[in-house]
Design a protein around this motif. Structure first.
Motif, mmCIF file in Angstrom:
data_model
loop_
_atom_site.group_PDB
_atom_site.id
_atom_site.type_symbol
_atom_site.label_atom_id
_atom_site.label_comp_id
_atom_site.label_asym_id
_atom_site.label_seq_id
_atom_site.Cartn_x
_atom_site.Cartn_y
_atom_site.Cartn_z
ATOM 1 N N ASP A 43 -0.970 1.354 1.451
ATOM 2 C CA ASP A 43 -2.270 0.670 0.779
ATOM 3 C C ASP A 43 -1.980 1.653 -0.500
ATOM 4 O O ASP A 43 -2.017 2.519 -0.353
ATOM 5 N N PHE A 44 -1.790 0.614 -1.145
ATOM 6 C CA PHE A 44 -1.124 1.246 -3.033
ATOM 7 C C PHE A 44 -2.392 1.917 -3.456
ATOM 8 O O PHE A 44 -2.298 2.491 -3.923
ATOM 9 N N SER A 45 -3.830 2.138 -3.391
ATOM 10 C CA SER A 45 -5.034 2.352 -3.880
ATOM 11 C C SER A 45 -5.133 3.766 -3.416
ATOM 12 O O SER A 45 -5.535 4.822 -4.273
ATOM 13 N N TYR A 46 -4.153 3.909 -1.802
ATOM 14 C CA TYR A 46 -4.280 5.041 -1.715
ATOM 15 C C TYR A 46 -3.348 5.878 -2.310
ATOM 16 O O TYR A 46 -3.587 7.339 -2.780
ATOM 17 N N GLU A 47 -2.482 5.992 -3.169
ATOM 18 C CA GLU A 47 -1.040 6.392 -3.615
ATOM 19 C C GLU A 47 -1.597 7.235 -4.967
ATOM 20 O O GLU A 47 -1.136 7.350 -5.565
ATOM 21 N N MET A 48 -2.872 5.667 -6.065
ATOM 22 C CA MET A 48 -3.440 5.990 -6.770
ATOM 23 C C MET A 48 -4.775 6.578 -7.138
ATOM 24 O O MET A 48 -4.777 6.662 -7.878
ATOM 25 N N THR A 49 -4.898 8.087 -6.238
ATOM 26 C CA THR A 49 -5.985 8.429 -6.059
ATOM 27 C C THR A 49 -5.824 9.743 -6.597
ATOM 28 O O THR A 49 -6.125 10.706 -5.586
ATOM 29 N N THR A 50 -5.954 9.605 -8.153
ATOM 30 C CA THR A 50 -5.694 10.772 -8.704
ATOM 31 C C THR A 50 -6.509 12.112 -8.627
ATOM 32 O O THR A 50 -6.416 13.256 -8.490
ATOM 33 N N MET A 51 -8.000 11.691 -7.514
ATOM 34 C CA MET A 51 -8.502 12.260 -7.987
ATOM 35 C C MET A 51 -8.304 13.213 -6.609
ATOM 36 O O MET A 51 -9.004 14.398 -6.490
ATOM 37 N N LEU A 52 -7.420 13.058 -5.737
ATOM 38 C CA LEU A 52 -7.415 13.922 -4.406
ATOM 39 C C LEU A 52 -5.880 14.880 -4.647
ATOM 40 O O LEU A 52 -4.548 14.378 -5.175
ATOM 41 N N SER A 53 -5.893 15.677 -3.995
ATOM 42 C CA SER A 53 -4.181 16.638 -3.922
ATOM 43 C C SER A 53 -3.160 15.657 -3.370
ATOM 44 O O SER A 53 -3.879 15.340 -2.115
ATOM 45 N N SER A 54 -2.607 15.638 -2.899
ATOM 46 C CA SER A 54 -1.764 15.182 -2.459
ATOM 47 C C SER A 54 -1.641 15.793 -0.965
ATOM 48 O O SER A 54 -1.103 15.114 -0.369
ATOM 49 N N GLU A 55 -2.088 17.033 -0.358
ATOM 50 C CA GLU A 55 -2.445 17.333 0.785
ATOM 51 C C GLU A 55 -3.307 16.616 0.982
ATOM 52 O O GLU A 55 -2.917 16.228 2.603
ATOM 53 N N GLU A 56 -4.401 16.093 0.609
ATOM 54 C CA GLU A 56 -5.832 15.168 0.865
ATOM 55 C C GLU A 56 -4.893 13.416 1.323
ATOM 56 O O GLU A 56 -5.014 12.948 1.894
ATOM 57 N N ARG A 57 -4.249 12.963 0.235
ATOM 58 C CA ARG A 57 -3.843 12.093 0.309
ATOM 59 C C ARG A 57 -2.593 11.918 1.909
ATOM 60 O O ARG A 57 -3.002 10.611 2.066
ATOM 61 N N ASP A 58 -1.764 13.138 1.956
ATOM 62 C CA ASP A 58 -0.767 12.803 3.306
ATOM 63 C C ASP A 58 -2.820 12.998 4.597
ATOM 64 O O ASP A 58 -2.251 12.333 5.114
ATOM 65 N N VAL A 59 -3.039 13.526 4.361
ATOM 66 C CA VAL A 59 -4.577 13.757 5.624
ATOM 67 C C VAL A 59 -5.016 11.984 5.803
ATOM 68 O O VAL A 59 -5.530 11.373 6.956
ATOM 69 N N MET A 60 -5.376 11.696 4.322
ATOM 70 C CA MET A 60 -6.025 9.696 4.668
ATOM 71 C C MET A 60 -4.802 8.990 5.250
ATOM 72 O O MET A 60 -5.686 8.489 6.187
ATOM 73 N N ARG A 61 -3.906 9.422 4.957
ATOM 74 C CA ARG A 61 -2.572 8.393 5.000
ATOM 75 C C ARG A 61 -2.608 8.760 7.206
ATOM 76 O O ARG A 61 -2.345 7.534 7.461
ATOM 77 N N SER A 62 -2.400 9.947 6.864
ATOM 78 C CA SER A 62 -2.770 9.985 9.041
ATOM 79 C C SER A 62 -3.448 8.883 9.433
ATOM 80 O O SER A 62 -3.331 9.219 10.621
ATOM 81 N N ASN A 63 -4.463 9.902 8.912
ATOM 82 C CA ASN A 63 -5.474 9.127 9.540
ATOM 83 C C ASN A 63 -5.480 7.877 9.965
ATOM 84 O O ASN A 63 -6.380 6.594 11.074
ATOM 85 N N LEU A 64 -5.125 7.062 8.591
ATOM 86 C CA LEU A 64 -5.129 5.784 8.753
ATOM 87 C C LEU A 64 -4.178 5.439 9.541
ATOM 88 O O LEU A 64 -4.388 4.270 10.279
ATOM 89 N N ILE A 65 -3.114 5.585 9.647
ATOM 90 C CA ILE A 65 -1.883 5.580 10.736
ATOM 91 C C ILE A 65 -2.337 5.779 12.132
ATOM 92 O O ILE A 65 -2.185 4.597 13.218
ATOM 93 N N ALA A 66 -3.143 6.962 12.762
ATOM 94 C CA ALA A 66 -3.537 7.039 13.654
ATOM 95 C C ALA A 66 -4.900 5.924 13.687
ATOM 96 O O ALA A 66 -4.989 5.542 15.011
ATOM 97 N N ASP A 67 -5.628 5.518 12.721
ATOM 98 C CA ASP A 67 -5.930 4.405 13.305
ATOM 99 C C ASP A 67 -5.664 3.105 13.495
ATOM 100 O O ASP A 67 -6.186 1.994 14.641
ATOM 101 N N ARG A 68 -4.971 2.723 13.306
ATOM 102 C CA ARG A 68 -3.777 1.584 13.893
ATOM 103 C C ARG A 68 -3.326 1.852 15.098
ATOM 104 O O ARG A 68 -3.044 0.889 15.873
#
Length: 308
Positions: A43-68
């Motif tokens: 999801d490209f929007s996850y990469e463009m979320t500049t308001m979040l730190s890289s660690e927070e983006r990693d957590v979001m990706r991990s959560n999405l992977i766990a959901d899938r």
């Protein structure tokens, strides 16, 4: 040629019929293959979320992977999987075909299974860019499936090229037939050899008046009759299971598949990439556009994926 044992099943979240999964489960029950269900998400929007730190983006990706992964587990619960060994792998990658190929290389899968779309008007397969990348670059055979059953005592076509004296074509013919026969044992199906041979060059009779087109055509046909008969003897395929016709492969092979009501066509692809693919294409790819059944694409034995 042994049956496939370590199969990578490409899951398409948009495919409500789960064609690839159904075909893989069917094969696994018959051959005791181990399956890895593979889903590539991005999801490209996850990469463009500049308001979040890289660690927070990693957590979001991990959560999405766990959901899938949880979603895939729910999908599996709808099927009888008691006798099948299944792994699940979900990765974050912006190019699905690269993710699939790298997974196949890393874990030494011997087959990739992926579902295809079907034209509503013609019932022919529609191949996506990911399909074409896999056909050209995957390190192992690729099975592209549509939604239909594989009945016992069905028909399998081994599409061979008997007109070439080149060793790599002859070796590819053998791999095609061996894979077709391996699949026939799993499915209790019959194997048919199918070969197309060309017509005489159009301009030869004009440029060389003494050229006898009829004699040339007869000699060419007899050459192919002899070559396909030799393959039939070598692999125990009787004459009434040998289909030879004059014309282009993209015409002859689909015609034979329709006539035989084939469940599967096994054919070779040399994995052409780059400019040559853009200009010339592969014979296999022209054939694929016309087929309305499953396709098992085989590479030469010495093929190395450009992504290896």
């Amino acid at each position: 040629m042994d049956a496939f044992r370590h199969v990578l099943v490409v899951i398409d979240a948009a495919d409500e019929q789960h064609k690839a999964l159904k075909r893989a489960l069917h094969m696994a029950r018959l051959s005791d293959a181990r399956l890895t269900l593979f889903l590539s998400i991005y999801d490209f929007s996850y990469e463009m979320t500049t308001m979040l730190s890289s660690e927070e983006r990693d957590v979001m990706r991990s959560n999405l992977i766990a959901d899938r992964r949880a979603w895939l587990t729910d999908v599996l619960s709808e099927f009888d999987t008691d006798s099948v060994r299944i792994d699940i792998d979900v990765v974050w990658h912006n190019r699905p075909f690269e993710a699939i190929i790298k997974e196949a290389i890393k874990h030494k899968h011997d087959l990739i299974i992926k579902g295809t779309q079907v034209s509503a008007s013609f019932q022919n397969l529609i191949f996506t860019p990911t399909d074409w990348h896999l056909l050209r670059k995957a390190p192992c055979p690729v099975l592209l499936v549509k939604e239909h059953e594989w009945p016992s005592h069905g028909q399998i076509i081994a599409a061979v090229h008997t007109g070439s004296e080149e060793e790599h074509h002859q070796n590819l013919n053998k791999r095609i037939i061996e894979h077709a026969q391996s699949m026939s044992k799993v499915l209790s199906a019959s194997v048919h050899l199918v070969n197309a041979y060309p017509t005489a060059p159009v301009n030869v009779a004009v440029e060389i008046p003494e050229f006898d087109v009829s004699e040339y055509t007869d000699a060419l046909e007899q050459h192919h009759v002899n070559r396909i008969a030799a393959l039939g003897r070598e692999y125990g395929i009787p004459k009434n299971y040998q289909y030879l016709s004059q014309g282009l492969p993209e015409q002859v092979i689909p015609e034979a598949a329709k006539q035989l009501d084939a469940e599967l066509v096994v054919l070779g692809t040399i994995g052409r990439t780059g400019l040559s693919a853009a200009l010339l294409g592969n014979t296999a790819e022209h054939v694929l556009d016309q087929l309305n059944c499953d396709v098992l694409a085989i590479k030469p034995e010495d093929f190395v994926s450009p992504l290896a």
